[in-house]
Structure formats: structure tokens, C-alpha cells
Design a protein around this motif. Sequence first.
Motif, PDB file in Angstrom:
ATOM      1  N   GLY A  33       0.015  10.975  -2.698  1.00 53.01           N
ATOM      2  CA  GLY A  33       1.140  10.323  -2.056  1.00 53.01           C
ATOM      3  C   GLY A  33       0.771   9.025  -1.374  1.00 53.01           C
ATOM      4  N   GLY A  34       1.152   7.914  -1.932  1.00 51.30           N
ATOM      5  CA  GLY A  34       0.887   6.629  -1.310  1.00 51.30           C
ATOM      6  C   GLY A  34      -0.519   6.110  -1.516  1.00 51.30           C
ATOM      7  N   SER A  35      -1.288   6.703  -2.403  1.00 48.44           N
ATOM      8  CA  SER A  35      -2.674   6.288  -2.575  1.00 48.44           C
ATOM      9  C   SER A  35      -2.788   4.857  -3.083  1.00 48.44           C
ATOM     10  CB  SER A  35      -3.420   7.234  -3.506  1.00 48.44           C
ATOM     11  OG  SER A  35      -2.896   7.149  -4.813  1.00 48.44           O
ATOM     12  N   ASN A  36      -1.798   4.411  -3.867  1.00 52.13           N
ATOM     13  CA  ASN A  36      -1.870   3.052  -4.392  1.00 52.13           C
ATOM     14  C   ASN A  36      -1.864   2.037  -3.252  1.00 52.13           C
ATOM     15  OD1 ASN A  36      -1.976   4.006  -6.969  1.00 52.13           O
ATOM     16  ND2 ASN A  36       0.190   3.739  -7.360  1.00 52.13           N
ATOM     17  N   GLU A  37      -1.008   2.241  -2.263  1.00 46.81           N
ATOM     18  CA  GLU A  37      -0.964   1.336  -1.120  1.00 46.81           C
ATOM     19  C   GLU A  37      -2.233   1.474  -0.281  1.00 46.81           C
ATOM     20  OE1 GLU A  37       2.607   1.946   1.087  1.00 46.81           O
ATOM     21  OE2 GLU A  37       3.862   1.637  -0.677  1.00 46.81           O
ATOM     22  N   ARG A  38      -2.635   2.680  -0.049  1.00 43.80           N
ATOM     23  CA  ARG A  38      -3.819   2.934   0.770  1.00 43.80           C
ATOM     24  C   ARG A  38      -5.065   2.334   0.136  1.00 43.80           C
ATOM     25  NH1 ARG A  38      -5.867   8.920   2.746  1.00 43.80           N
ATOM     26  NH2 ARG A  38      -7.795   8.235   3.741  1.00 43.80           N
ATOM     27  N   GLY A  48     -21.262   2.142  -5.329  1.00 41.47           N
ATOM     28  CA  GLY A  48     -21.129   1.159  -4.270  1.00 41.47           C
ATOM     29  C   GLY A  48     -21.041   1.735  -2.874  1.00 41.47           C
ATOM     30  N   SER A  49     -20.453   2.922  -2.722  1.00 37.30           N
ATOM     31  CA  SER A  49     -20.329   3.490  -1.380  1.00 37.30           C
ATOM     32  C   SER A  49     -20.344   5.013  -1.358  1.00 37.30           C
ATOM     33  CB  SER A  49     -19.054   2.981  -0.703  1.00 37.30           C
ATOM     34  OG  SER A  49     -17.919   3.332  -1.457  1.00 37.30           O
ATOM     35  N   GLN A  89     -11.747  18.121   1.086  1.00 39.86           N
ATOM     36  CA  GLN A  89     -12.562  18.638   2.191  1.00 39.86           C
ATOM     37  C   GLN A  89     -12.886  17.559   3.219  1.00 39.86           C
ATOM     38  OE1 GLN A  89     -13.389  21.858   2.784  1.00 39.86           O
ATOM     39  NE2 GLN A  89     -12.168  22.404   1.010  1.00 39.86           N
ATOM     40  N   THR A  90     -13.110  16.346   2.778  1.00 41.07           N
ATOM     41  CA  THR A  90     -13.413  15.279   3.732  1.00 41.07           C
ATOM     42  C   THR A  90     -12.149  14.803   4.433  1.00 41.07           C
ATOM     43  OG1 THR A  90     -13.373  13.591   1.975  1.00 41.07           O
ATOM     44  CG2 THR A  90     -15.515  14.518   2.566  1.00 41.07           C
ATOM     45  N   GLU A  91     -11.029  14.748   3.725  1.00 41.39           N
ATOM     46  CA  GLU A  91      -9.755  14.346   4.331  1.00 41.39           C
ATOM     47  C   GLU A  91      -9.350  15.314   5.429  1.00 41.39           C
ATOM     48  OE1 GLU A  91      -6.984  11.859   3.885  1.00 41.39           O
ATOM     49  OE2 GLU A  91      -8.883  10.923   3.425  1.00 41.39           O
ATOM     50  N   SER A  92      -9.535  16.600   5.170  1.00 35.72           N
ATOM     51  CA  SER A  92      -9.113  17.615   6.140  1.00 35.72           C
ATOM     52  C   SER A  92     -10.074  17.735   7.318  1.00 35.72           C
ATOM     53  CB  SER A  92      -8.989  18.972   5.447  1.00 35.72           C
ATOM     54  OG  SER A  92     -10.287  19.443   5.066  1.00 35.72           O
ATOM     55  N   GLY A  93     -11.260  17.166   7.190  1.00 31.59           N
ATOM     56  CA  GLY A  93     -12.264  17.273   8.246  1.00 31.59           C
ATOM     57  C   GLY A  93     -13.100  18.526   8.138  1.00 31.59           C
ATOM     58  N   SER A 105     -16.744   8.482   9.141  1.00 33.02           N
ATOM     59  CA  SER A 105     -15.852   7.487   9.721  1.00 33.02           C
ATOM     60  C   SER A 105     -14.577   7.411   8.886  1.00 33.02           C
ATOM     61  CB  SER A 105     -16.534   6.122   9.751  1.00 33.02           C
ATOM     62  OG  SER A 105     -16.693   5.627   8.422  1.00 33.02           O
ATOM     63  N   ALA A 106     -13.575   6.786   9.441  1.00 36.05           N
ATOM     64  CA  ALA A 106     -12.331   6.580   8.696  1.00 36.05           C
ATOM     65  C   ALA A 106     -12.605   5.777   7.428  1.00 36.05           C
ATOM     66  CB  ALA A 106     -11.300   5.884   9.566  1.00 36.05           C
ATOM     67  N   LYS A 107     -13.477   4.799   7.497  1.00 36.83           N
ATOM     68  CA  LYS A 107     -13.830   3.976   6.329  1.00 36.83           C
ATOM     69  C   LYS A 107     -14.491   4.831   5.257  1.00 36.83           C
ATOM     70  CE  LYS A 107     -15.159   0.223   3.978  1.00 36.83           C
ATOM     71  NZ  LYS A 107     -14.740   0.318   2.604  1.00 36.83           N
ATOM     72  N   GLN A 108     -15.398   5.720   5.649  1.00 39.04           N
ATOM     73  CA  GLN A 108     -16.060   6.587   4.676  1.00 39.04           C
ATOM     74  C   GLN A 108     -15.049   7.522   4.011  1.00 39.04           C
ATOM     75  OE1 GLN A 108     -18.980   8.073   7.509  1.00 39.04           O
ATOM     76  NE2 GLN A 108     -20.632   7.187   6.251  1.00 39.04           N
ATOM     77  N   LYS A 109     -14.141   8.068   4.800  1.00 38.22           N
ATOM     78  CA  LYS A 109     -13.098   8.930   4.232  1.00 38.22           C
ATOM     79  C   LYS A 109     -12.208   8.139   3.276  1.00 38.22           C
ATOM     80  CE  LYS A 109     -12.799  12.256   8.005  1.00 38.22           C
ATOM     81  NZ  LYS A 109     -11.915  12.843   9.027  1.00 38.22           N
ATOM     82  N   ASP A 110     -11.868   6.910   3.651  1.00 41.91           N
ATOM     83  CA  ASP A 110     -11.066   6.061   2.773  1.00 41.91           C
ATOM     84  C   ASP A 110     -11.798   5.752   1.476  1.00 41.91           C
ATOM     85  OD1 ASP A 110      -8.798   5.928   4.326  1.00 41.91           O
ATOM     86  OD2 ASP A 110      -9.263   3.962   5.182  1.00 41.91           O
ATOM     87  N   ASP A 111     -13.091   5.482   1.560  1.00 42.98           N
ATOM     88  CA  ASP A 111     -13.868   5.195   0.350  1.00 42.98           C
ATOM     89  C   ASP A 111     -13.833   6.386  -0.609  1.00 42.98           C
ATOM     90  OD1 ASP A 111     -14.476   2.657   1.234  1.00 42.98           O
ATOM     91  OD2 ASP A 111     -16.573   3.104   1.705  1.00 42.98           O
TER      92      ASP A 111
END
Length: 123
Positions: A33-38, A48-49, A89-93, A105-111
Motif C-alpha cells: 500500500g503506497g510503496s510506489n510513493e514511499r 548497495g544497502s 519482520q523489520t517493519e513490525s519491529g 533506523s527508519a532509513k534502514q527499514k525504508d531501504d
Amino acid sequence: MKNYSVIFLTILAIAVAIGCSSDDPEPDPIGNGGSNERCEDNPATLSGSVLAIINANCAISGCHVSGGQFPNFTIKANIIQNANSIRAQTESGNMPKASSGLTLSAKQKDDIFCWVANGAQDN
């Protein structure tokens, strides 16, 4: 019989027109849901990460390594095969486990999220 065919074709044409005219975006095949924008500005890649994140936080002694918890994330194919689970698993913490003392970090979860949303490729 001719009238029934015309009525059927008219109803079918209306149903198709209604079904094809939705303003709703196509659903995300991964269910994010909304991953394209995110992920619009985050072209995260495995090499790379994401691999560095997994090596530092998951593929560590006592966790996802050979002889540790399944699956073994020292093997790249296992990371790719389990990409959706890693994202969830990473999104849910839930991962890394709190008892490990590690956090993402939020950046790592986003990656991780964006790498999976973009197809979890070996890139």
C-alpha cells in the motif's frame, strides 16, 4: 433470441466499462500500500544497502547464520527467497529481536522495504 443477445451484450459492455473506469490505483502486488510513493526516491539495492544491513543486524552469531536460527542469511539466495518475511519482520519491529540490543533506523527499514517493493532483485 435476438433481443436477449442484444440485452446481454449491452449489460456486459456496461459492466466492463464500470469495471475499467475505477480511479483507484492498481493494488500493490506485495501488499505494501503506497510503496510506489514511499520508494519513489529510494532505489535501494541488495548490494548497495540491504546486504550491509542484514550482515550487521541479522547474519550475526546466534542469529541467522549457519548453525543458528533458520534461515541462514549469510547465503544471498536465502535473503532473496525470504525478502517478504524480512520486510514484514523489520517493519513490525520484530527483527532484530530486542534481546539482541540491535535496532534498525527508519532509513534502514525504508531501504529493506523499498528493495522488496521494487522486486527484491539480486542487484
